[in-house]
Design a protein around this motif. Structure first.
Motif, mmCIF file in Angstrom:
data_model
loop_
_atom_site.group_PDB
_atom_site.id
_atom_site.type_symbol
_atom_site.label_atom_id
_atom_site.label_comp_id
_atom_site.label_asym_id
_atom_site.label_seq_id
_atom_site.Cartn_x
_atom_site.Cartn_y
_atom_site.Cartn_z
ATOM 1 N N LYS A 126 0.831 -1.212 0.000
ATOM 2 C CA LYS A 126 0.000 0.000 0.000
ATOM 3 C C LYS A 126 0.860 1.254 0.000
ATOM 4 N N ALA A 127 1.901 1.265 0.794
ATOM 5 C CA ALA A 127 2.777 2.436 0.862
ATOM 6 C C ALA A 127 3.489 2.646 -0.471
ATOM 7 N N GLN A 128 3.880 1.566 -1.127
ATOM 8 C CA GLN A 128 4.520 1.690 -2.439
ATOM 9 C C GLN A 128 3.537 2.248 -3.462
ATOM 10 N N ALA A 153 3.156 5.936 -2.890
ATOM 11 C CA ALA A 153 4.340 6.647 -3.368
ATOM 12 C C ALA A 153 4.313 6.769 -4.885
ATOM 13 N N GLU A 154 3.859 5.718 -5.587
ATOM 14 C CA GLU A 154 3.762 5.770 -7.048
ATOM 15 C C GLU A 154 2.722 6.802 -7.486
ATOM 16 N N GLU A 155 1.564 6.833 -6.776
ATOM 17 C CA GLU A 155 0.519 7.811 -7.102
ATOM 18 C C GLU A 155 1.032 9.236 -6.889
ATOM 19 N N LYS A 156 1.746 9.439 -5.798
ATOM 20 C CA LYS A 156 2.286 10.761 -5.491
ATOM 21 C C LYS A 156 3.301 11.181 -6.555
ATOM 22 N N ALA A 157 4.135 10.240 -7.000
ATOM 23 C CA ALA A 157 5.120 10.538 -8.041
ATOM 24 C C ALA A 157 4.432 10.858 -9.363
ATOM 25 N N ALA A 158 3.338 10.134 -9.667
ATOM 26 C CA ALA A 158 2.599 10.395 -10.904
ATOM 27 C C ALA A 158 1.970 11.786 -10.875
#
Length: 118
Positions: free
Chosen positions: A99-101, A104-109
């Protein structure tokens, strides 16, 4: 009799001092042992030669008799060049969960989208 080469704790509270001993694996950590093989003082600096002192002749004898060193003692033996270096499992405990990964991917996108709009 299953033999271990392990640490037996001594010293007062918050001031540890260990004896490296050959003991029956069924005995308590600080209990009865067969022979004292050396000492370990974790309070000394890592480069101090008095931090770990072992009677290598007796350690070799106990290893030849089938005694199994504990993980910490095997590290001492590896550093002394007596035992071959073992592969140890890296449990990757510091890696974030799924979930944390994903977060982090959504935030980077979102950050990439914001940078593209500028």
């Amino acid at each position: 009799m299953a033999m271990k080469i392990r640490l037996a704790r001594g010293g007062s509270k918050k001031r540890p001092h260990y004896a490296v001993v050959a003991a029956d694996s069924r005995m308590a950590r600080d209990g009865r042992f067969i022979e004292k093989l050396g000492t370990y003082n974790p309070l000394l600096a890592k480069d101090d030669e008095r931090r770990v002192s072992l009677d290598m002749e007796r350690v070799q004898y106990w290893l030849s008799q089938g005694a199994q060193p504990t993980d910490r003692v095997s590290r001492f033996l590896e550093a002394a060049g007596v035992a071959p270096k073992k592969e140890r499992a890296n449990m990757k405990k510091a890696v974030p969960g799924k979930k944390a990964q994903e977060r982090a991917e959504e935030k980077a996108a979102k950050a990439a989208e914001a940078a593209a709009e500028e």
